[in-house]
Design a protein around this motif. Structure first.
Motif, PDB file in Angstrom:
ATOM      1  N   LYS A  90       0.829  -1.208   0.000  1.00  0.00           N
ATOM      2  CA  LYS A  90       0.000   0.000   0.000  1.00  0.00           C
ATOM      3  C   LYS A  90       0.862   1.256   0.000  1.00  0.00           C
ATOM      4  O   LYS A  90       0.609   2.209  -0.750  1.00  0.00           O
ATOM      5  N   SER A  91       1.910   1.232   0.821  1.00  0.00           N
ATOM      6  CA  SER A  91       2.804   2.393   0.915  1.00  0.00           C
ATOM      7  C   SER A  91       3.518   2.660  -0.406  1.00  0.00           C
ATOM      8  O   SER A  91       3.600   3.815  -0.856  1.00  0.00           O
ATOM      9  N   ILE A  92       4.037   1.598  -1.041  1.00  0.00           N
ATOM     10  CA  ILE A  92       4.747   1.751  -2.315  1.00  0.00           C
ATOM     11  C   ILE A  92       3.829   2.347  -3.379  1.00  0.00           C
ATOM     12  O   ILE A  92       4.215   3.252  -4.125  1.00  0.00           O
ATOM     13  N   THR A  93       2.603   1.849  -3.433  1.00  0.00           N
ATOM     14  CA  THR A  93       1.651   2.327  -4.446  1.00  0.00           C
ATOM     15  C   THR A  93       1.264   3.778  -4.199  1.00  0.00           C
ATOM     16  O   THR A  93       1.234   4.604  -5.118  1.00  0.00           O
ATOM     17  N   GLU A  94       0.983   4.104  -2.934  1.00  0.00           N
ATOM     18  CA  GLU A  94       0.555   5.468  -2.602  1.00  0.00           C
ATOM     19  C   GLU A  94       1.670   6.483  -2.858  1.00  0.00           C
ATOM     20  O   GLU A  94       1.402   7.620  -3.235  1.00  0.00           O
ATOM     21  N   ARG A  95       2.925   6.052  -2.698  1.00  0.00           N
ATOM     22  CA  ARG A  95       4.047   6.968  -2.916  1.00  0.00           C
ATOM     23  C   ARG A  95       4.517   6.969  -4.367  1.00  0.00           C
ATOM     24  O   ARG A  95       5.378   7.760  -4.737  1.00  0.00           O
ATOM     25  N   GLY A  96       3.966   6.045  -5.167  1.00  0.00           N
ATOM     26  CA  GLY A  96       4.338   5.990  -6.578  1.00  0.00           C
ATOM     27  C   GLY A  96       5.784   5.567  -6.803  1.00  0.00           C
ATOM     28  O   GLY A  96       6.432   6.034  -7.743  1.00  0.00           O
ATOM     29  N   VAL A  97       6.279   4.675  -5.952  1.00  0.00           N
ATOM     30  CA  VAL A  97       7.663   4.202  -6.080  1.00  0.00           C
ATOM     31  C   VAL A  97       7.713   3.113  -7.145  1.00  0.00           C
ATOM     32  O   VAL A  97       7.249   1.998  -6.937  1.00  0.00           O
ATOM     33  N   THR A  98       8.280   3.427  -8.296  1.00  0.00           N
ATOM     34  CA  THR A  98       8.276   2.467  -9.407  1.00  0.00           C
ATOM     35  C   THR A  98       9.641   2.318 -10.062  1.00  0.00           C
ATOM     36  O   THR A  98       9.756   1.858 -11.188  1.00  0.00           O
ATOM     37  N   THR A  99      10.696   2.701  -9.353  1.00  0.00           N
ATOM     38  CA  THR A  99      12.025   2.683  -9.978  1.00  0.00           C
ATOM     39  C   THR A  99      12.655   1.293 -10.035  1.00  0.00           C
ATOM     40  O   THR A  99      13.649   1.088 -10.719  1.00  0.00           O
ATOM     41  N   ILE A 100      12.100   0.315  -9.299  1.00  0.00           N
ATOM     42  CA  ILE A 100      12.560  -1.072  -9.427  1.00  0.00           C
ATOM     43  C   ILE A 100      11.333  -1.976  -9.494  1.00  0.00           C
ATOM     44  O   ILE A 100      10.243  -1.593  -9.068  1.00  0.00           O
ATOM     45  N   ASN A 101      11.537  -3.179 -10.043  1.00  0.00           N
ATOM     46  CA  ASN A 101      10.437  -4.147 -10.101  1.00  0.00           C
ATOM     47  C   ASN A 101      10.392  -4.898  -8.768  1.00  0.00           C
ATOM     48  O   ASN A 101      11.076  -5.892  -8.580  1.00  0.00           O
ATOM     49  N   HIS A 102       9.600  -4.399  -7.845  1.00  0.00           N
ATOM     50  CA  HIS A 102       9.582  -4.928  -6.489  1.00  0.00           C
ATOM     51  C   HIS A 102       9.173  -6.403  -6.444  1.00  0.00           C
ATOM     52  O   HIS A 102       9.802  -7.207  -5.757  1.00  0.00           O
ATOM     53  N   TYR A 103       8.105  -6.746  -7.168  1.00  0.00           N
ATOM     54  CA  TYR A 103       7.592  -8.109  -7.088  1.00  0.00           C
ATOM     55  C   TYR A 103       8.589  -9.126  -7.641  1.00  0.00           C
ATOM     56  O   TYR A 103       8.799 -10.185  -7.032  1.00  0.00           O
ATOM     57  N   GLU A 104       9.200  -8.844  -8.778  1.00  0.00           N
ATOM     58  CA  GLU A 104      10.136  -9.798  -9.365  1.00  0.00           C
ATOM     59  C   GLU A 104      11.303 -10.080  -8.433  1.00  0.00           C
ATOM     60  O   GLU A 104      11.877 -11.172  -8.453  1.00  0.00           O
ATOM     61  N   THR A 105      11.641  -9.114  -7.599  1.00  0.00           N
ATOM     62  CA  THR A 105      12.751  -9.296  -6.665  1.00  0.00           C
ATOM     63  C   THR A 105      12.446 -10.375  -5.631  1.00  0.00           C
ATOM     64  O   THR A 105      13.336 -11.131  -5.219  1.00  0.00           O
ATOM     65  N   ILE A 106      11.184 -10.480  -5.213  1.00  0.00           N
ATOM     66  CA  ILE A 106      10.834 -11.426  -4.139  1.00  0.00           C
ATOM     67  C   ILE A 106       9.966 -12.595  -4.631  1.00  0.00           C
ATOM     68  O   ILE A 106       9.524 -13.413  -3.830  1.00  0.00           O
ATOM     69  N   ARG A 107       9.715 -12.670  -5.942  1.00  0.00           N
ATOM     70  CA  ARG A 107       8.755 -13.649  -6.482  1.00  0.00           C
ATOM     71  C   ARG A 107       9.119 -15.089  -6.107  1.00  0.00           C
ATOM     72  O   ARG A 107       8.285 -15.844  -5.600  1.00  0.00           O
ATOM     73  N   VAL A 108      10.368 -15.491  -6.360  1.00  0.00           N
ATOM     74  CA  VAL A 108      10.775 -16.874  -6.112  1.00  0.00           C
ATOM     75  C   VAL A 108      10.725 -17.202  -4.618  1.00  0.00           C
ATOM     76  O   VAL A 108      10.235 -18.256  -4.198  1.00  0.00           O
ATOM     77  N   MET A 109      11.190 -16.276  -3.837  1.00  0.00           N
ATOM     78  CA  MET A 109      11.195 -16.460  -2.386  1.00  0.00           C
ATOM     79  C   MET A 109       9.777 -16.596  -1.830  1.00  0.00           C
ATOM     80  O   MET A 109       9.495 -17.440  -0.968  1.00  0.00           O
ATOM     81  N   ALA A 110       8.867 -15.772  -2.331  1.00  0.00           N
ATOM     82  CA  ALA A 110       7.475 -15.830  -1.881  1.00  0.00           C
ATOM     83  C   ALA A 110       6.838 -17.163  -2.237  1.00  0.00           C
ATOM     84  O   ALA A 110       6.077 -17.739  -1.440  1.00  0.00           O
ATOM     85  N   ALA A 111       7.152 -17.683  -3.434  1.00  0.00           N
ATOM     86  CA  ALA A 111       6.613 -18.976  -3.850  1.00  0.00           C
ATOM     87  C   ALA A 111       7.127 -20.098  -2.943  1.00  0.00           C
ATOM     88  O   ALA A 111       6.372 -20.990  -2.541  1.00  0.00           O
ATOM     89  N   SER A 112       8.401 -20.041  -2.584  1.00  0.00           N
ATOM     90  CA  SER A 112       8.995 -21.063  -1.716  1.00  0.00           C
ATOM     91  C   SER A 112       8.354 -21.038  -0.328  1.00  0.00           C
ATOM     92  O   SER A 112       8.011 -22.086   0.239  1.00  0.00           O
TER      93      SER A 112
END
Length: 236
Positions: free
Chosen positions: A110-132
């Motif tokens: 929610k915080s990232i979206t409200e602040r419009g922070v889009t300079t890195i792909n946040h989800y791709e960074t944690i995608r594999v870890m979240a799946a595990s």
């Protein structure tokens, strides 16, 4: 006959508790999946729903703790049965904490979206870890539902994978921050999420350890039980 009746009633009471714990587990699993989803999409409405859902998880924890306490006082279970109840209480605590970690993920999204922070792909960074971690949580609940000690042992070893992935995420985020200061804010939020996911893996591992405690009567916390099992199989 009275003893037999009392034993059957205890079994029914314990099964009711187990069913409610699995209900709580299902809510927590959905909460985590939804938290990761809103982190991927930036859906603020979904993030707020995840945060609100934590109230239901907390209420279940309080209710189940109370039920377990009453069961101990009323039925005065013997050694093996008391072990099951005490381990179940600890499982409930870990599930509540997974709910807390999922809430942290939703708040970060929610915080990232409200602040419009889009300079890195946040989800791709944690995608594999979240799946595990998600797989660990699912398998932990399954092992608890079936009291499957073998599955619990396999699950414990998986925590090393999540820990390794967390270290990899941390190195990636540090690189982002060093190369482009504009990524610092979003990278710190993502690191906060990664830590929450790593903790969820730890709590799933705890649940697996409690399953082994129920099944085998062994308290394996703070030991490398999975490694010792592999050595035993190699020796035999």
């Amino acid at each position: 006959m009275p003893g037999e009746h009392s034993s059957k009633q205890y079994d029914m009471d314990l099964e009711t508790i187990r069913s409610k714990v699995l209900l709580m587990g299902g809510l927590v699993e959905s909460q985590f999946q939804d938290a990761v989803s809103c982190f991927r999409t930036g859906n603020i409405t979904q993030a707020e729903q995840v945060i609100k859902a934590d109230e239901n998880v907390n209420n279940l924890e309080v209710s189940l703790d109370d039920t377990c306490s009453h069961l101990i006082v009323k039925r005065q279970p013997a050694a093996n049965d008391l072990r099951t109840v005490m381990a179940t209480i600890k499982v409930i605590t870990d599930l509540e904490r997974i709910g807390d970690e999922s809430t942290k993920i939703a708040r970060a999204a929610k915080s990232i979206t409200e602040r419009g922070v889009t300079t890195i792909n946040h989800y791709e960074t944690i995608r594999v870890m979240a799946a595990s971690a998600g797989d660990m949580l699912h398998d932990a609940l399954d092992a608890f539902a079936r009291l499957d000690g073998k599955q619990a042992i396999r699950l414990i070893a998986q925590d090393e994978i999540v820990d390794h992935e967390f270290r990899s995420v941390m190195r990636t985020l540090i690189t982002f921050m060093m190369e482009d200061p504009r990524t610092i804010s979003g990278a710190l939020d993502t690191l906060w999420v990664a830590k929450a996911i790593e903790r969820i893996g730890d709590h799933a591992k705890n649940i697996a350890e409690y399953v082994i405690y129920i099944v085998e009567g062994k308290d394996i916390r703070h030991t490398d039980y999975a490694a010792s099992q592999r050595e035993d199989r190699t020796t035999n």
